[in-house]
Motif scaffolding. Structure first.
Motif, PDB file in Angstrom:
ATOM      1  N   GLY A 877       0.838  -1.190   0.000  1.00  0.00           N
ATOM      2  CA  GLY A 877       0.000   0.000   0.000  1.00  0.00           C
ATOM      3  C   GLY A 877       0.867   1.231   0.000  1.00  0.00           C
ATOM      4  N   GLU A 878       0.239   2.353  -0.149  1.00  0.00           N
ATOM      5  CA  GLU A 878       0.996   3.591  -0.110  1.00  0.00           C
ATOM      6  C   GLU A 878       0.366   4.542   0.861  1.00  0.00           C
ATOM      7  OE1 GLU A 878       2.392   2.935  -4.470  1.00  0.00           O
ATOM      8  OE2 GLU A 878       1.181   4.713  -4.176  1.00  0.00           O
ATOM      9  N   GLU A 879       1.168   5.461   1.329  1.00  0.00           N
ATOM     10  CA  GLU A 879       0.655   6.449   2.255  1.00  0.00           C
ATOM     11  C   GLU A 879       1.011   7.808   1.726  1.00  0.00           C
ATOM     12  OE1 GLU A 879       1.032   4.099   6.453  1.00  0.00           O
ATOM     13  OE2 GLU A 879       1.898   6.089   6.191  1.00  0.00           O
ATOM     14  N   SER A 880       0.180   8.742   2.004  1.00  0.00           N
ATOM     15  CA  SER A 880       0.491  10.089   1.576  1.00  0.00           C
ATOM     16  C   SER A 880       0.274  11.037   2.725  1.00  0.00           C
ATOM     17  CB  SER A 880      -0.405  10.470   0.398  1.00  0.00           C
ATOM     18  OG  SER A 880      -0.242  11.835   0.115  1.00  0.00           O
ATOM     19  N   LEU A 882       0.460  14.165   2.430  1.00  0.00           N
ATOM     20  CA  LEU A 882      -0.306  15.292   1.919  1.00  0.00           C
ATOM     21  C   LEU A 882      -1.793  15.006   1.959  1.00  0.00           C
ATOM     22  CD1 LEU A 882      -0.039  18.064   0.702  1.00  0.00           C
ATOM     23  CD2 LEU A 882       0.087  17.026  -1.555  1.00  0.00           C
ATOM     24  N   ALA A 883      -2.152  13.778   1.566  1.00  0.00           N
ATOM     25  CA  ALA A 883      -3.576  13.442   1.590  1.00  0.00           C
ATOM     26  C   ALA A 883      -4.129  13.546   3.002  1.00  0.00           C
ATOM     27  CB  ALA A 883      -3.781  12.034   1.044  1.00  0.00           C
ATOM     28  N   ARG A 884      -3.305  13.162   3.939  1.00  0.00           N
ATOM     29  CA  ARG A 884      -3.799  13.120   5.305  1.00  0.00           C
ATOM     30  C   ARG A 884      -3.954  14.505   5.894  1.00  0.00           C
ATOM     31  NH1 ARG A 884      -1.031  10.101  10.330  1.00  0.00           N
ATOM     32  NH2 ARG A 884      -2.809  10.259  11.705  1.00  0.00           N
ATOM     33  N   TRP A 885      -3.028  15.361   5.596  1.00  0.00           N
ATOM     34  CA  TRP A 885      -2.982  16.617   6.329  1.00  0.00           C
ATOM     35  C   TRP A 885      -3.441  17.813   5.523  1.00  0.00           C
ATOM     36  CZ3 TRP A 885      -2.908  16.205  11.234  1.00  0.00           C
ATOM     37  CH2 TRP A 885      -2.279  15.129  11.840  1.00  0.00           C
ATOM     38  N   ILE A 887      -6.346  18.967   4.188  1.00  0.00           N
ATOM     39  CA  ILE A 887      -7.527  19.719   4.644  1.00  0.00           C
ATOM     40  C   ILE A 887      -7.371  20.224   6.081  1.00  0.00           C
ATOM     41  CG2 ILE A 887      -9.979  19.577   5.070  1.00  0.00           C
ATOM     42  CD1 ILE A 887     -10.238  17.841   2.628  1.00  0.00           C
ATOM     43  N   PRO A 888      -6.960  19.389   7.005  1.00  0.00           N
ATOM     44  CA  PRO A 888      -6.799  19.925   8.370  1.00  0.00           C
ATOM     45  C   PRO A 888      -5.819  21.076   8.429  1.00  0.00           C
ATOM     46  CG  PRO A 888      -6.659  17.544   8.378  1.00  0.00           C
ATOM     47  CD  PRO A 888      -6.723  17.964   6.951  1.00  0.00           C
TER      48      PRO A 888
ATOM     49  N   THR B 173     -12.658  14.222  -1.288  1.00  0.00           N
ATOM     50  CA  THR B 173     -13.182  15.413  -1.943  1.00  0.00           C
ATOM     51  C   THR B 173     -13.857  15.017  -3.251  1.00  0.00           C
ATOM     52  OG1 THR B 173     -11.069  15.679  -3.029  1.00  0.00           O
ATOM     53  CG2 THR B 173     -11.397  16.877  -0.981  1.00  0.00           C
ATOM     54  N   LEU B 237     -12.100  13.352   6.433  1.00  0.00           N
ATOM     55  CA  LEU B 237     -11.304  14.432   5.872  1.00  0.00           C
ATOM     56  C   LEU B 237      -9.818  14.131   5.894  1.00  0.00           C
ATOM     57  CD1 LEU B 237     -13.011  17.640   7.251  1.00  0.00           C
ATOM     58  CD2 LEU B 237     -13.120  16.684   4.964  1.00  0.00           C
ATOM     59  N   GLN B 238      -9.456  13.017   6.460  1.00  0.00           N
ATOM     60  CA  GLN B 238      -8.031  12.734   6.605  1.00  0.00           C
ATOM     61  C   GLN B 238      -7.684  11.361   6.058  1.00  0.00           C
ATOM     62  OE1 GLN B 238      -7.015  13.654  10.858  1.00  0.00           O
ATOM     63  NE2 GLN B 238      -5.409  14.640   9.664  1.00  0.00           N
ATOM     64  N   PRO B 239      -7.841  11.178   4.774  1.00  0.00           N
ATOM     65  CA  PRO B 239      -7.481   9.869   4.230  1.00  0.00           C
ATOM     66  C   PRO B 239      -5.977   9.737   4.198  1.00  0.00           C
ATOM     67  CG  PRO B 239      -7.980  11.367   2.457  1.00  0.00           C
ATOM     68  CD  PRO B 239      -8.183  12.146   3.721  1.00  0.00           C
ATOM     69  N   GLU B 240      -5.500   8.558   4.284  1.00  0.00           N
ATOM     70  CA  GLU B 240      -4.056   8.413   4.481  1.00  0.00           C
ATOM     71  C   GLU B 240      -3.485   7.217   3.727  1.00  0.00           C
ATOM     72  OE1 GLU B 240      -1.248   7.750   8.310  1.00  0.00           O
ATOM     73  OE2 GLU B 240      -3.395   7.525   8.546  1.00  0.00           O
ATOM     74  N   ARG B 241      -4.102   6.053   3.854  1.00  0.00           N
ATOM     75  CA  ARG B 241      -3.522   4.844   3.320  1.00  0.00           C
ATOM     76  C   ARG B 241      -4.385   4.305   2.193  1.00  0.00           C
ATOM     77  NH1 ARG B 241      -3.771   4.592   8.572  1.00  0.00           N
ATOM     78  NH2 ARG B 241      -5.814   3.607   8.359  1.00  0.00           N
ATOM     79  N   THR B 242      -3.714   3.688   1.254  1.00  0.00           N
ATOM     80  CA  THR B 242      -4.480   3.088   0.170  1.00  0.00           C
ATOM     81  C   THR B 242      -5.159   1.809   0.647  1.00  0.00           C
ATOM     82  OG1 THR B 242      -2.403   2.076  -0.485  1.00  0.00           O
ATOM     83  CG2 THR B 242      -3.176   3.926  -1.794  1.00  0.00           C
ATOM     84  N   LEU B 270      -1.850   7.805  -5.497  1.00  0.00           N
ATOM     85  CA  LEU B 270      -1.538   8.879  -4.551  1.00  0.00           C
ATOM     86  C   LEU B 270      -0.526   9.877  -5.117  1.00  0.00           C
ATOM     87  CD1 LEU B 270      -1.481   7.287  -1.002  1.00  0.00           C
ATOM     88  CD2 LEU B 270      -3.012   8.992  -1.905  1.00  0.00           C
ATOM     89  N   LEU B 329      -3.444  18.194  -5.086  1.00  0.00           N
ATOM     90  CA  LEU B 329      -3.559  17.239  -3.986  1.00  0.00           C
ATOM     91  C   LEU B 329      -3.500  15.819  -4.554  1.00  0.00           C
ATOM     92  CD1 LEU B 329      -6.316  18.882  -1.808  1.00  0.00           C
ATOM     93  CD2 LEU B 329      -3.851  18.902  -1.480  1.00  0.00           C
ATOM     94  N   PRO B 330      -3.180  14.853  -3.720  1.00  0.00           N
ATOM     95  CA  PRO B 330      -3.072  13.481  -4.222  1.00  0.00           C
ATOM     96  C   PRO B 330      -4.353  13.027  -4.898  1.00  0.00           C
ATOM     97  CG  PRO B 330      -2.222  13.606  -2.007  1.00  0.00           C
ATOM     98  CD  PRO B 330      -2.788  14.949  -2.319  1.00  0.00           C
ATOM     99  N   ALA B 333      -7.273  11.319  -2.934  1.00  0.00           N
ATOM    100  CA  ALA B 333      -7.824  11.921  -1.711  1.00  0.00           C
ATOM    101  C   ALA B 333      -9.100  12.706  -1.991  1.00  0.00           C
ATOM    102  CB  ALA B 333      -6.810  12.859  -1.102  1.00  0.00           C
TER     103      ALA B 333
END
Lengths: 924, 333
Positions: A877-880, A882-885, A887-888, B173, B237-242, B270, B329-330, B333
C-alpha cells in the motif's frame, strides 16, 4: 446563518481541525513476529492412505522460503511418510510410493500450474474420488477390446481429441495451455495442436526427457518414513513457463503417493499394490506398478494429501530498471568478482546504495579485459575499468590497481557415493587434478582380462561375421593401462578413505565407473592459469606431467606430456575411436547394425571423426555455467549417437529406392547427443568454478592439498591465510599466491580480483564515479552479510592493508594526475587480518543432515536473526502525508491567519469593544 | 432728567431667556491615536489569507461534490448513446484464432485515427448497489481526471476484459465516490457497463498494506479481476492509506485490448498532478492582477462600484485557483 449557530459552526470547524490532531497519535504497527526456528517452514498434518485407510502423521520442513534467488537450493526434510518400494531402481520415476515434490505457480496451486511431465489422467481416473474429466478417461480405458473411441475424421483428428481428453493441461505463465504430449502429427511430423492458447507439446523450456529442465523430484522414502534432500527453485529467468518472480507467488507442492481406492471395474493392478521390492535388498524392477508411482499425483486421493509451501523470491538480481536514467559506469572482467558484482549491482539498482551513477558489469576473461583496456577504438579506449588478477602491462595510460575481492578458484562437485547419499567432502591433490585435466583416464570399456587373445582393431582388418569381430577390440592406444576414471584411481581412494566408493560386493559402484571429465570453461582466463600454476608448482604433479608414472603405474596422456601452465584450456588428444565395421545390410536395418567389436565406435565416430575424448569432455564458456552444469546434472559431453529422420524436399528426392527399405522421402541424419541427466543418487560430476559461484549454488567444494601437504577447503578465513604466501608485484601492487609456500590452513586456490582504472585521461566526473565505486567495493562492500550491499558468501573480506591500497588507488583515479600508487610496504597482510570474517559455513549443504545435529544448512551470517515467517506476495500500500494533512492544515492555517488578523486589529485599536470588555473584567 | 439709582445687588436676575445655556465645555479628550498603517496592512493581509485558505478548505469540502456531480451528468449523457448502440470493442486490435485482425474505432473519437482512449473520456458506468454507488468511470487516473469521477488506470485492461483492471476513485473530496468502499463485503455485486457489455463482478475482499495479494490463477486461466483503489483514514477528511477491493468476474470476459505500457507519474497511486502547477501559478498571478486592479478601482471609482464589479471577478478567478490547487492534492484523496 444566525448568530446562535455561528459559535456552534465555529466550534464544529474547530473540532474538526483539532480532533484529528489530537487523535493523530499514531497507533504503532504491531511488529511482525520473527520466528527464530532453524526451519523456515514446518507443517505437520495427518495424511490418509485412501486405499487402505491408514492414517500417517506426516511432516514437511523447509529451511528457507523467502528472498530466494534463481536456482537456489533449499533443504527439505520429510518425516512420517509411507516407505517407498523399488528404491534401488535406476530412475526416480520407477520408485513406488514416492513423494512427488514440484514447484508450482500460485499460493494455492492447482494441478494445472504444477510442473510435472506426467499428466495423463488414465491412472488417476480409477480413483473413486476422481473428478469427472479423469473418470471419463478411465471409463474409456476400461473397455478392453475396443480401441479408444475418440471422434475424428482423420487419425490426426482422433489423436487430437484423445490427448485433449487424456492429458491434464499445464498452464504456463503466459496463459498458454500445454498438453505435454510427445505425439506428433502423422501428416507432416509437426505438433498436433499448435494454437495460440493450446499446444499439444511440452513448454519450450522443458526438454523431451523432462528431467534436466524441470526440478521436479520423485523422492524415495526410507523405511523409517523420512528423507532429506535439496530441491532447486527456479525463477522466471531459468523457468519461464512457471514464471515465478518477486511479484508472482509460487509454492512447493509435496504430494505423497499412496494406494488408490479403486472403482469396481478398475484394472486389476489398480489395487494390487507395489510390484517392486521393499527397500533393503539390491533387487529392483523396471516394471513397477504405475498406479502407485509418480503417475498418480493427479489422483484426487493423493492430491488431497498435499502440502503446499509458499515461496517468495527476491527481485531478480540481473534485472535492473531499464528506466534508470543515471549514467552508467561500465566495467568488464574477471568472473571472480561476478557474484559480488551481481549483488552490489543490485544494491545500486534498488537504491540500497545511493549514488548518482549505475555500475554495469560485464563478465569476461581477464585476458580479453586487459586487451580491451589497452586498445584504442577510434579516440576512446575500449574499456576504462576492468577486473583482473594479473597486472595490466603495456598500457599507454598509467594504471592503478585497487584490490576489490578476495576469493579463488574452486573444484565444486556433486557426487553420490555408493550408498546413494551425496558426498560432502572430497580431497584432491595437484596430481589428481592433473590427471583429470590432461585427459589421462582411460575412456575405453574393455576390462584387462578381456584383452587376452584379442587384437586391437585398426579399421583395416576385414571382418565378415560375428566370430571374426569378436577377435578384436578398440581402445585408446596410450591410456589402456590407466584407471577408468577418478573414482577408480587408487590415489583418490588413498586421499579419500571415508568416501563410500564400493558396494557390498567390493566392486566400484556402477555410476562411479564411467569416465566423467570435470566441467571446465574454455576462455583465456587468469582462473585457468592459476589452476594450472597450482598443479605445475607441485613437484609430484610436475614429475608426473613430464612422464614419470605414479606409484600405481598411471602415466600422463602423451598429447599432454610436458605441458606447462596455460591460460586457455584446450583439448589436445586427437584419437578418434575406430568405428566397428558395418554389417552388409547396414542401410536397410532401422538401427544400422554393426558387427560387435569390443569398444568399437558408432556411426557418429564414422561420420564426424570427433576425437573420442573431445566427445567426452564437458566444456562450458564461463565459470558460472560450469557451476550450473552441476545443477543440471550433466555436462556438455556427447557420448551417445542418435539418428533422426528428416523429410527431403521434393526436388531433391531420388527417383527410386537405392536399397530395399529405402524411403525416398526421408533422410536419416546422425547427431552426437548428450546423455540424459544423472539420476539423483547416481551423480558423479566435478566442475572448475570460483569459490563464490559454488557458494551461490550451494555446491560442496573439494579440499585442495596445499604445499604443506594439508588439504584445505575454501572456508572463510582460509583465503586470507593464503595471503601469507603472497608475492607482490613491485610496480602494480597486485599479489598472487606462491604455491610452494602455501602452508597451514591456507587455501591454495586463493586469488585476488583487482579493479584496474587509468589515472589520467578520464574526465573529472567519470573519474570521480570510478573512484567512488572502488571505494565502495573496498569498504562497505566488504562486510559479510545477507543484504544486497554486503559481501556475499564465498569471499573473504579484504585485510586492512589492501583496503588502504584500494583507497589510495581510488584517490589516484579521482585526481587523474597520472600517479601510480605505491604498493603497500608490508604486503597485503602488513596491517593484520581483516576484522570480521563471515561465520564458518558447514562444508556443503546437508543433503542428509538435519539441522539439530549440525549448524543450520544455510549460510549463517553474523546476523542470522532476520528469519521471517513464511511470506507470500503481499500488497504494497501507499501512504500520503499530503492526503492526510491537506484539509486539516488548510483549516488550521486559515483559522490561525484569522486569529492573527483579529488579534492585530484588537491590539491596534484601544477602543475596540473586546479590549474594553477585557479591561472591564480585569478591573473588577 | 433724573438718573435713578441702580438697583442694589440683590436685584433679581434677568428674565429666563429662551436659548439654553451653552453646555459646559467637555473635558479634553485624550488624543486619538490613528490606527497604525502597519497594523492595518497586517490585519488586512491576514484576513484575506484567512479568507482565501478557509475558502479553499470550504471549496474542497463543500463545493467540489457539486462540481463532480455536474461533471458526472455531462459524462453520462455523452456515454449513453454509444453504450446503447453496443459499439464494438475499441482502443486496439483483436486477433482471432484464424489470424484475422479486427479493429474498430468508437464514434466519439476521431474517425480513422488509431488512437488509444484519451484521458478524461468516459468509458463505463460503475454500479455498486450495496453502497448505493453509481458513477461514470473516465479514462486516466491523474488528479485532474479523478475530479470528474472514478478513473480507469490506463496501463491495465478495461473492466470486463481478460486480465486485471484497476479503477481509482477519490474518498475525501469531489464527491468522494469511493468513500464507502472499505465497507464492501465478500460476495457483493459490482456491475460495470462498457461498450463491450454488462459485466457483474463479485467482491473477493478488501485488502490493505501487508495483506496477501489475491490469487493470480483465476486471471491467468482466462478470468477478469477488477480492483478498486482508494484511500482511507481516521476520519473522512483525513485519508491516508491506500485500500484495495478486489472483485472477480462472473462469466466470460472479453479479450484484452491494447493499452499503453507506461503511464506518466501523475497517474500513479496517490500522486499529485504536477503539470497542474502551471495553471495554479498562472491563476494565482491573475488573482494578484485582479486584486491590484481592484485596489486602483477603489480609489478611482468608489466603494460600492468596486464591490459590484470586483466581487464576481474575484470569485471567478478564485474558483480557478482553487480548482488548480485541488489538482495538486493526491489523486485518491
Amino acid at each position: 446563518m444566525g448568530r446562535r449557530n455561528g459559535p456552534a459552526r465555529l466550534g464544529l470547524v474547530l473540532l474538526l481541525a483539532v480532533a484529528p490532531v489530537a487523535g493523530a497519535a499514531v497507533l504503532p504497527d504491531a511488529a511482525p513476529a520473527h520466528a527464530q526456528a532453524d526451519w523456515a517452514f514446518e507443517q505437520s498434518k495427518d495424511i490418509t492412505n485412501q486405499g487402505t485407510g491408514e492414517v500417517l502423521p506426516a511432516t514437511v520442513r523447509v529451511n528457507r522460503i523467502a528472498d530466494l534467488f534463481d536456482r537456489q537450493q533449499v533443504a527439505i526434510e520429510l518425516e512420517g511418510f509411507k516407505a517407498s518400494h523399488n528404491t534401488n531402481a535406476s530412475q526416480e520415476v520407477l520408485i513406488e510410493y514416492p513423494v512427488v515434490v514440484m514447484q508450482c505457480r500460485g499460493t494455492e496451486p492447482t494441478r494445472e500450474t504444477c510442473l510435472n511431465r506426467y499428466r495423463g489422467r488414465w491412472y488417476s481416473g480409477f480413483d473413486t474420488a476422481a473428478p469427472p474429466e479423469q473418470r471419463a478417461v478411465s471409463d474409456l480405458q476400461s473397455r478392453p477390446t475396443e480401441p479408444r473411441p475418440y471422434p475424428g475424421d482423420t487419425q490426426d483428428e482422433q489423436v487430437r481429441n484423445m490427448i485433449r481428453a487424456e492429458q491434464e493441461p499445464f498452464v504456463a505463465a503466459d496463459g498458454v495451455r500445454y498438453l505435454w504430449s510427445g505425439r506428433e502429427s502423422t501428416e507432416d511430423g509437426g505438433p498436433l495442436i499448435n494454437t495460440p492458447t493450446l499446444k499439444s507439446f511440452a513448454p519450450t523450456d522443458v526438454t523431451w526427457t523432462g528431467a534436466s529442465r524441470i526440478a521436479t523430484r520423485s523422492v524415495p522414502i526410507r523405511p523409517d518414513g523420512g528423507n532429506e534432500f535439496l530441491f532447486e527453485l527456479r525463477q522466471q529467468a531459468s523457468q519461464p513457463s512457471l514464471g515465478c518472480t518477486d511479484t508472482v507467488a509460487c509454492s512447493i507442492v509435496v504430494v505423497p503417493i499412496m494406494d488408490l481406492p479403486c472403482v469396481e471395474d478398475a484394472r486389476d493392478d489398480c489395487s494390487e499394490g507395489p510390484s517392486g521390492p521393499e527397500p533393503g535388498g539390491p533387487n529392483f524392477t523396471n516394471n513397477p506398478n504405475e498406479f502407485v508411482g509418480i503417475h498418480t499425483w493427479l489422483a484426487e486421493s493423493n492430491w488431497g494429501n498435499r502440502f503446499v509451501v509458499p515461496l517468495s523470491f527476491a527481485p531478480d538480481l540481473r534485472a535492473c530498471d531499464v528506466r534508470d536514467s543515471r549514467p552508467t559506469i561500465p566495467a568488464y572482467g574477471s568472473e571472480l568478482i561476478d557474484v559480488a558484482q551481481q549483488r552490489w549491482g543490485a544494491a545500486y539498482c534498488t537504491g540500497a546504495r545511493r549514488s548518482d551513477y549505475l555500475p554495469v558489469y560485464t563478465q569476461g576473461g581477464e585476458y580479453e579485459a586487459r586487451r580491451q583496456f589497452t586498445t584504442r577504438l577510434g579516440s576512446e579506449y575500449q574499456q576504462n575499468a576492468i577486473y583482473t588478477t594479473q597486472p595490466v602491462t603495456g598500457s599507454p595510460r598509467p594504471v592503478a590497481h585497487a584490490p576489490s575481492a578476495l576469493t579463488g578458484f574452486a573444484v565444486a562437485f556433486t557426487v553420490d557415493g555408493a550408498d546413494g547419499r551425496q558426498v560432502q567432502r572430497l580431497t584432491l591433490s595437484p596430481r589428481l587434478l592433473a590427471k583429470l585435466l590432461t585427459q589421462s583416464y582411460n575412456p575405453t570399456v574393455i576390462p584387462p582380462r578381456d584383452r587376452e587373445g584379442r587384437q586391437p582393431y585398426t579399421g583395416e582388418q576385414e571382418i565378415t561375421d560375428d566370430a571374426d569381430a569378436r577377435a578384436y577390440y578398440v581402445a585408446h592406444p596410450y591410456l589402456l593401462d590407466n584407471p577408468r576414471g577418478l573414482f577408480a584411481d587408487p590415489e583418490f581412494a588413498e586421499l579419500n578413505p571415508d568416501v563410500a566408493l564400493t558396494d557390498e560386493n567390493g566392486a566400484l559402484a556402477g555410476h562411479l565407473m564411467n569416465l566423467r571429465n570435470p566441467v571446465i570453461f574454455t576462455e583465456e582466463s587468469d582462473i585457468v592459469l592459476e589452476l594450472f600454476r597450482y598443479i605445475t608448482s607441485d613437484p609430484a604433479a610436475r614429475a608426473w606431467l613430464d612422464g614419470r608414472p605414479d606409484r600405481w603405474g598411471m602415466r600422463v596422456n602423451p598429447a599432454w606430456r610436458g605441458t606447462a601452465a596455460t591460460q586457455l584450456y584446450t583439448l589436445l588428444d586427437t584419437w578418434v575411436r575406430t568405428p566397428a565395421p558395418r554389417k552388409p545390410n547396414w542401410l536397410e536395418t532401422a538401427d544400422h547394425n554393426r558387427y560387435f567389436v569390443y569398444g568399437g565406435g558408432d556411426t557418429c565416430d564414422e561420420f564426424f571423426a570427433t576425437p573420442y575424448l573431445t566427445r567426452l569432455a564437458n566444456i562450458t564458456d564461463s565459470a558460472e555455467s560450469s557451476a550450473t552444469s552441476l545443477l543440471d546434472r550433466r555436462g556438455s559431453a556427447t557420448p551417445a549417437c542418435a539418428s533422426d529422420s528428416v523429410p527431403i524436399p521434393e526436388d531433391e528426392q531420388a527417383d527410386e529406392p537405392q536399397f530395399p527399405g529405402d524411403n525416398v522421402t526421408r533422410d536419416v541424419v546422425f547427431e552426437e547427443v548428450e546423455n540424459n541427466p544423472d539420476e539423483y543418487g547416481q551423480r558423479a560430476l566435478l566442475a572448475i568454478t570460483t569459490v563464490a559461484h559454488a557458494a551461490l549454488y550451494e555446491l560442496p567444494t573439494a579440499r585442495l592439498v596445499n604445499s604443506a601437504g594439508r588439504p584445505v577447503a575454501p572456508t572463510p578465513g582460509t583465503m586470507v591465510a593464503a595471503l601469507n604466501a603472497a608475492v607482490q608485484d613491485p610496480t602494480s601492487g597486485t599479489v598472487r599466491v606462491d604455491h610452494r609456500r602455501v602452508a597451514g590452513g591456507a587455501y591454495p586456490g586463493t586469488m585476488v580480483a583487482y579493479t584496474a582504472a587509468p589515472t589520467s585521461g578520464l574526465d573529472r566526473t567519470t573519474a570521480a564515479r570510478y573512484a567512488d565505486l572502488i571505494e565502495f567495493m573496498a569498504t562497505d562492500g566488504q562486510t559479510p552479510g545477507d543484504t544486497l550491499a554486503d559481501l556475499p558468501p564465498g569471499y573473504d573480506p579484504l585485510p586492512p592493508a589492501m583496503v588502504r591500497q584500494a583507497l589510495d588507488a581510488a584517490a589516484a583515479v579521482r585526481e587523474q594526475q597520472g600517479r601510480v600508487p605505491v604498493p603497500p610496504a608490508g604486503g597485503p597482510l602488513g596491517d593484520g587480518p581483516p576484522d570480521a570474517l563471515p561465520a564458518a559455513q558447514e562444508p556443503g549443504p546437508g543433503s542428509g543432515v538435519p539441522p539439530e545435529t549440525t549448524t543450520s544448512p544455510q549460510d549463517t551470517g553474523p546476523e542470522s536473526a532476520e528469519e521471517e515467517v513464511a511470506q507470500v506476495a503481499r500488497t504494497e500500500g501507499e501512504e500520503s502525508w499530503l492526503a492526510r494533512w491537506a484539509i486539516p492544515l488548510l483549516i488550521g492555517f486559515g483559522l490561525l491567519a484569522a486569529l492573527v488578523a483579529f488579534g492585530t486589529q484588537v491590539a491596534s485599536r484601544p477602543d475596540h469593544p473586546l479590549r474594553r470588555a477585557l479591561a472591564g473584567l480585569v478591573r473588577r | 432728567m433724573t438718573v435713578q439709582a441702580s438697583p442694589p445687588a440683590e436685584a433679581v436676575p434677568a428674565v429666563e431667556e429662551a436659548v439654553a445655556p451653552p453646555p459646559p465645555p467637555a473635558p479634553p479628550a485624550p488624543p486619538a491615536r490613528p490606527e497604525s498603517f502597519a497594523a492595518k496592512v497586517v490585519t488586512r493581509v491576514f484576513a484575506l489569507l484567512a479568507a482565501g485558505v478557509l475558502g479553499f478548505a470550504g471549496y474542497l469540502v463543500l463545493l467540489t461534490p457539486l462540481e463532480q456531480d455536474a461533471n458526472q451528468d455531462v459524462l453520462y449523457s455523452e456515454l449513453r448513446g454509444p453504450i446503447a448502440e453496443a459499439v464494438p470493442p475499441y482502443a486496439g486490435r483483436e486477433e482471432s484464432e484464424d489470424g484475422i485482425i479486427s479493429r474498430a474505432v468508437p464514434p466519439i473519437y476521431a474517425d480513422g485515427e488509431d488512437t488509444l482512449i484519451p484521458a478524461g473520456a468516459p468509458i463505463a458506468v460503475l454500479e455498486i448497489p450495496a453502497i448505493e454507488l453509481r458513477q461514470v468511470v473516465v479514462e486516466g487516473t491523474s488528479s485532474d481526471d479523478l475530479t470528474a469521477g472514478p478513473g480507469h488506470r490506463r496501463d491495465t485492461v478495461l473492466p470486463g476484459q481478460q486480465g486485471v483492471s484497476l479503477v481509482y476513485g477519490r474518498a475525501a473530496t469531489f464527491g468522494a465516490p469511493f468513500a464507502d468502499l472499505p465497507h464492501l463485503r465478500r460476495g457483493q455485486a459490482i456491475t460495470v457497463v462498457t461498450f463491450q457489455g454488462e459485466f457483474t463482478y463479485r467482491v473477493e475482499g478488501v485488502r490493505r498494506d501487508g495483506d496477501p495479494l489475491p490469487d493470480i490463477e483465476p486471471v491467468t486461466e482466462g478470468g477478469s479481476r477488477l480492483t478498486l483503489v482508494t484511500v482511507e483514514g481516521g476520519n473522512p477528511l483525513q485519508p491516508e492509506r491506500t485500500v484495495f477491493v478486489d472483485a472477480l468476474l462472473d462469466g466470460e470476459p472479453q479479450p484484452a485490448a491494447e493499452r499503453p505500457g507506461l503511464i506518466p507519474p501523475e497517474e500513479q497511486s496517490l500522486a499529485s498532478d504536477r503539470p497542474a502547477l502551471l495553471p495554479f501559478v498562472l491563476w494565482t498571478q491573475a488573482l494578484v492582477v485582479v486584486a491590484v486592479a481592484l485596489a486602483w478601482a477603489r480609489v478611482r471609482w468608489g466603494r460600492w462600484e468596486t464591490h459590484l464589479v470586483g466581487v464576481p471577478v474575484v470569485l471567478a478567478v478564485l474558483w480557478y485557483v482553487y480548482e488548480a490547487a485541488a489538482r495538486l492534492l493526491p489523486n485518491l484523496a
